[in-house]
Design an enzyme around this catalytic site. Structure first.
Site, PDB file in Angstrom:
ATOM      1  N   ARG A 375       0.867  -1.189   0.000  1.00  0.00           N
ATOM      2  CA  ARG A 375       0.000   0.000   0.000  1.00  0.00           C
ATOM      3  C   ARG A 375       0.899   1.233   0.000  1.00  0.00           C
ATOM      4  O   ARG A 375       1.798   1.347   0.831  1.00  0.00           O
ATOM      5  CB  ARG A 375      -0.904   0.051   1.243  1.00  0.00           C
ATOM      6  N   ARG A 405      -6.261  -5.354  -0.621  1.00  0.00           N
ATOM      7  CA  ARG A 405      -7.690  -5.062  -0.480  1.00  0.00           C
ATOM      8  C   ARG A 405      -7.974  -3.566  -0.333  1.00  0.00           C
ATOM      9  O   ARG A 405      -7.384  -2.889   0.489  1.00  0.00           O
ATOM     10  CB  ARG A 405      -8.245  -5.821   0.728  1.00  0.00           C
ATOM     11  N   HIS A 435       2.958  -9.467   0.979  1.00  0.00           N
ATOM     12  CA  HIS A 435       2.671  -8.526   2.050  1.00  0.00           C
ATOM     13  C   HIS A 435       3.940  -8.069   2.755  1.00  0.00           C
ATOM     14  O   HIS A 435       3.899  -7.188   3.613  1.00  0.00           O
ATOM     15  CB  HIS A 435       1.707  -9.203   3.052  1.00  0.00           C
ATOM     16  N   TYR A 468       0.238   5.326  12.075  1.00  0.00           N
ATOM     17  CA  TYR A 468       0.425   3.904  12.348  1.00  0.00           C
ATOM     18  C   TYR A 468       1.747   3.735  13.090  1.00  0.00           C
ATOM     19  O   TYR A 468       2.761   4.304  12.681  1.00  0.00           O
ATOM     20  CB  TYR A 468       0.526   3.096  11.047  1.00  0.00           C
ATOM     21  N   ARG A 564      -3.581  -5.935  19.024  1.00  0.00           N
ATOM     22  CA  ARG A 564      -4.481  -4.783  18.843  1.00  0.00           C
ATOM     23  C   ARG A 564      -5.916  -5.213  18.582  1.00  0.00           C
ATOM     24  O   ARG A 564      -6.854  -4.695  19.171  1.00  0.00           O
ATOM     25  CB  ARG A 564      -3.994  -3.907  17.686  1.00  0.00           C
ATOM     26  N   HIS A 592       0.546  -1.082  14.917  1.00  0.00           N
ATOM     27  CA  HIS A 592       0.680  -1.896  13.717  1.00  0.00           C
ATOM     28  C   HIS A 592       1.951  -2.734  13.676  1.00  0.00           C
ATOM     29  O   HIS A 592       2.091  -3.627  12.837  1.00  0.00           O
ATOM     30  CB  HIS A 592       0.625  -0.964  12.495  1.00  0.00           C
TER      31      HIS A 592
END
Length: 727
Positions: A375, A405, A435, A468, A564, A592
Site C-alpha cells: 500500500r 484489499r 505482504h 500507524y 491490537r 501496527h
C-alpha cells in the site's frame, strides 16, 4: 497430562469475527473516554463506522457466501457460517445502539463548545436562505430522482452511498408511487453555515427539506434516508488468467454489484418503505439496521476537519525525530555501512525511508533497486524516486501487489505508471499476496558489490506512517542481503532457495520458525530453565499457533502477548492458558508493529515481522520475519516492548471471562506508552537542535579566533541518541 488435553477444544477459542467486534468496541470506548481531547473522541466514533463498513464488506460478506451454500464445517470455536452470520449481526446491532448513545452524549458537549450540527428547524432566516440557494444552484441540477414502477425497475443502489427512499401520491389517486434518490458524493456531506464559524448541517437534511421540488405535481407521503453495504471482496480466479492486471481491473467493476450485506435506514422509516427496500434489495431481517440518528457516522471526521479555532480539543502536534546521518544532507549509505539503524514510526520520521530510495536513484554507485509495494499513498514520493532511478539507468524491479484489499485500483494505477517510467513491474504471485515490506539497493563499492536493505513491519506509505506505529531496520548485513536477493529472485522468477541465512519467509517459513521457537521454549523449561515469549501483533487467530501456545503454557513457558485487534486465544483456562497474558492497546496511534521476542535463560533473541499470527499471513501470503542482531538495537526493541507492556492508561487486559478490562492502575503513576514515545521523540529533537546550535556557535568562535571550524565529527557526541538506541 498434556497428552490428554485436546488443545483444539472448541471452548478454548473465541470466534474470529466476534473478537473483531470486541476490538471495534475498544475503539468505541475511546470515543466515550473523557480523558481524550474532545474532537478526537468524535474521530474515534467516526473510525468505528469506517471499521464496521469494511468488516461487513469483506468478512461478513464472506460468511454470507458460506452460509448461502450451507457450508457445514465449523471454525475453531465450533460455529458454522450461518451461526456466525447471525451472531455477528446480533452483536453489531448492540454495537450500533452504543454508537448512537455515544453520539447523543457528545452532541450536547459540541453545542457548549460552539460546534453545532443543526437541523433545518434550528436555522436562522439567513441560514435557511443559504441552504435553499445551495439546493437550487448546486444540488438541483445534479440530483436525479429514479421512479420505481412497472416500466422502470428498482434502480441499482451503489455500495456505501447515501440515498432516499420516497413514497408519493398524485392527486386523488391513492395508489402508492415510489422513487429513489441518490445524493451524489461529489458534494460535501457536511456544509458550513453562514453567520457562525462552527455551525454545520448535513447535506441529506438539505435535500430532504426541498425534495418535493424534484417531484412537481406529486405529494411526498414519506421519505427516508438509507444506505447499503455490499459484498466488496475481490474474487480473482488467478489460476484461470494469464493477465492478472486485467483480471483485477475486471473484478473491480464486478465488485460494485455484490450482494447487499447490510441495510441501514432511518429509524423513522415507514413500514411500507422498509418493506419495499427489503424486498427489492433482498435483505434478511437480521441485516436491517434501523438507525436512531444520521446514517454513516464517518461524517464526524469531516466535522472535526472543518472545525476552526479548537486546536486544544485535538491531540497536540509533535515533532518526530530524524537522525542527522539519515537526512538528505548526508550519505545514507555511509551511515548504514557503519551500523544498523532502527526506526520506530511515527515517533521517528518516515523521511529516511523515502530518502533511502531517493539517494539510490541518483547515486552513481547504485546498480539496482528492488522493492515490494503493498500500500502506498496517493502521491507517493517513493514511486517518483523509483521512476527517476529507472530513468537514470538503474535496474529497478518493483513488486506491486495489485490484490491489496481496497487499494487495488490505486496499485493498478501505480503499476502502470512505474512501467511507463521504465521499471520492471511484477504483479504479485498467483495464489499469494505479497505482504512483506522489503527494499534492496545493490551498490558497486571499492571492495566489491554490497547490498543495503530496509525491512519493515508496515507499508511504504508516507501518509499512514504519521498515525500507524511501525518499526523498520536499515542494514547492510551480508547474510541478510544474500537472503533478500534470493527473495526477489523467488518473486520475479522460478528460484526456490533451499534455505535462508537470517530471514524467515512465509508461506510456511514463519510458521515453522515460530513452532521451532515454541518447541525450544518447552524444552528449556523441561530442562529446568526459564523461557519467556513476548509477542506483539495486530491479530492472533491461527488455530495451530494458538494450540502450540497452549502446549507451551501448560509446560510452564511464560507468554505475554500484545494484540491490537482479533484474538481467538482465551486466557485463564486451567492447565491450558494459565501462563498466557494478553494485553490490547488502543490509543492515539494505530498499533501496527509486529515484535517477536524469545528469552531463554536470560538470553534474548529479537525479531520484527510484517506478519501477524493469522492463517492468511502464515499460509497464503509472502511475509518476512527478520532478526535485530545489533545489541543496542535489540535492547531498544526489548525496552520498547517493556514500555508498552507496562502501559496502564490505554491497555486492556483479556480476562478469563473473555472480556477486556482496563488495567487497574491503583496509585501507580500514569504510563501511556504512546505518550512516552512522543515525549522521547521530542527530547531527541530538542537535543539535536541544541547540539546544532552549539556546533554553529563553536564554528563561529573558532573562525573568529583563526582556528579551524568545528567538524561534523562533533555531531557524534551522543551516537546512542543519533541511532535511536535509547528507549
Amino acid at each position: 497430562m498434556s497428552d490428554k488435553i485436546n488443545y483444539n477444544n472448541f471452548d478454548y477459542y473465541t470466534n474470529r469475527e466476534l473478537s473483531w467486534l470486541d476490538f471495534n468496541d475498544r475503539v468505541l470506548e475511546e470515543a466515550r473516554d473523557e480523558s481524550n481531547p474532545f474532537l478526537e473522541r468524535l474521530s474515534f466514533l467516526s473510525i468505528t463506522q469506517s471499521n464496521l463498513d469494511e468488516f461487513f464488506m469483506v468478512r461478513v460478506a464472506s460468511l454470507a457466501k458460506l452460509a448461502a451454500v450451507n457450508y457445514p464445517e465449523p471454525e475453531a470455536s465450533g460455529m458454522t457460517a450461518e451461526e456466525q452470520l447471525k451472531a455477528v449481526n446480533q452483536k453489531a446491532h448492540v454495537q450500533l445502539t452504543k454508537q448512537y448513545q455515544t453520539l447523543d452524549n457528545l452532541l450536547p458537549d459540541c453545542e457548549q463548545l460552539g460546534i453545532q450540527l443543526k437541523t433545518v428547524k434550528q436555522l436562522s432566516d439567513k441560514q435557511y436562505q443559504f441552504i435553499k440557494t445551495y439546493f437550487h444552484d448546486d444540488l438541483y441540477p445534479v440530483l436525479t430522482p429514479m421512479a420505481d414502477d412497472s416500466s422502470r425497475p428498482f434502480p441499482f443502489i451503489a455500495n456505501d452511498t447515501l440515498n432516499f427512499a420516497i413514497q408519493l401520491k398524485k392527486g386523488g389517486n391513492d395508489e402508492p408511487l415510489y422513487a429513489t434518490l441518490q445524493i451524489p458524493d461529489v458534494f460535501p456531506r457536511v456544509l458550513r453555515l453562514p453567520d457562525d464559524d462552527n455551525a454545520f448541517i448535513l447535506i441529506e437534511d438539505v435535500v430532504k427539506e426541498f425534495v418535493s421540488q424534484l417531484f412537481v405535481n406529486y405529494k411526498i407521503k414519506s421519505s427516508s434516508a438509507f444506505r447499503v453495504i455490499r459484498d466488496m471482496d475481490l474474487d480473482v480466479a488467478e489460476e484461470d488468467t494469464s493477465d492478472l492486471l486485467k483480471e483485477v481491473q475486471q473484478q473491480l467493476k464486478l465488485r460494485e454489484h455484490g450482494d447487499v450485506i447490510r441495510l441501514e435506514v432511518e429509524s423513522s422509516i415507514s413500514k411500507k418503505l422498509l418493506k419495499r427496500l427489503t424486498t427489492e434489495l433482498n435483505v434478511d431481517a437480521f441485516a436491517i439496521y434501523e438507525v436512531p440518528g444520521p446514517l454513516d457516522l464517518t461524517f464526524l471526521k469531516h466535522v472535526v476537519k472543518e472545525t476552526n479555532g479548537h486546536d486544544a480539543l485535538k491531540y497536540a502536534k509533535f515533532k518526530a525525530y530524524q537522525p542527522k546521518a539519515l537526512s538528505a544532507q548526508n550519505n545514507i549509505f555511509d551511515a548504514i555501512s557503519q551500523h544498523d539503524w532502527l526506526m520506530q514510526h511515527p515517533y521517528d520520521k518516515f523521511d529516511p525511508v523515502a530518502e533511502f530510495i531517493r539517494q539510490a536513484a541518483s547515486d552513481p554507485d547504485t546498480l539496482a533497486i528492488k522493492m515490494t509495494l503493498y500500500r502506498v499513498s496517493g502521491d507517493s514520493p517513493i514511486i517518483r524516486y523509483l521512476g527517476q532511478a529507472a530513468q537514470n539507468g538503474k535496474q529497478v524491479t518493483v513488486l506491486v501487489e495489485v490484490k491489496a484489499r481496497f487499494d487495488e485500483q490505486n496499485n493498478v494505477h501505480w503499476a502502470k505508471k512505474l512501467e511507463t517510467m521504465g521499471c520492471h513491474v511484477i504483479y504479485g504471485l498467483i495464489g499469494l499476496k505479497t505482504h512483506c515490506k522489503l527494499s534492496l539497493v545493490v551498490r558497486r563499492e571499492t571492495d566489491g558489490i554490497r547490498r543495503y536493505m530496509h525491512m519493515g513491519t508496515g507499508n511504504y506509505n508516507d501518509a499512514t506512517a504519521h498515525f500507524y506505529t511501525d518499526m523498520g531496520l536499515f542494514t547492510a548485513d551480508n547474510d541478510m542481503g544474500i537472503d533478500a536477493t534470493n527473495i526477489f529472485n523467488m518473486l520475479s522468477g522460478y528460484s526456490r532457495p533451499p534455505f535462508f541465512h537470517e530471514l524467515h519467509i512465509s508461506p510456511e517459513g514463519i510458521r515453522d520458525f515460530i513452532d521451532e521457537k515454541l518447541d525450544a521454549a518447552i524444552q528449556v523449561v523441561k530442562d529446568g530453565g526459564t523461557a519467556h515469549v513476548q509477542m506483539k501483533m495486530n491479530s492472533l487467530s491461527d488455530q495451530g499457533i494458538i494450540a502450540h501456545m497452549y502446549r507451551a503454557s501448560h509446560a510452564g513457558v511464560k507468554i505475554d502477548i500484545i494484540v491490537r485487534g482479533i484474538c481467538c486465544l482465551r486466557t485463564g483456562i486451567k492447565d491450558v492458558s494459565d501462563n498466557i497474558t494478553v494485553h490490547s492497546i488502543v490509543g492515539r496511534f494505530l498499533e501496527h508493529s509486529r515484535i517477536y521476542i524469545f528469552d531463554f535463560n536470560g538470553e534474548s533473541t529479537v525479531y520484527l515481522s510484517s506478519a501477524d499470527m493469522m492463517t492468511r499471513n502464515l499460509n497464503r501470503r509472502v511475509e518476512l520475519l527478520f532478526p535485530i542482531k545489533q545489541p543496542d538495537l535489540r535492547d531498544r526493541v526489548i525496552a520498547i516492548y517493556a514500555i508498552m507492556w507496562t502501559d496502564n492508561v490505554k491497555t486492556r487486559v483479556l480476562t478469563a471471562d473473555n472480556t477486556y478490562k482496563r488495567v487497574s492502575r491503583g496509585g501507580a503513576p500514569a504510563n501511556d506508552s504512546q505518550a512516552v514515545f512522543v515525549a522521547d521523540a521530542e527530547k531527541k529533537v530538542a537535543f539535536a537542535q541544541a547540539r546544532a546550535e552549539q556546533n554553529k556557535l563553536s564554528s563561529l568562535q573558532s573562525a573568529g579566533e583563526g582556528q579551524p571550524a568545528a567538524t561534523e565529527q562533533s555531531d557524534a557526541v551522543d551516537p546512542g541518541n543519533d541511532n535511536g538506541s535509547d528507549a
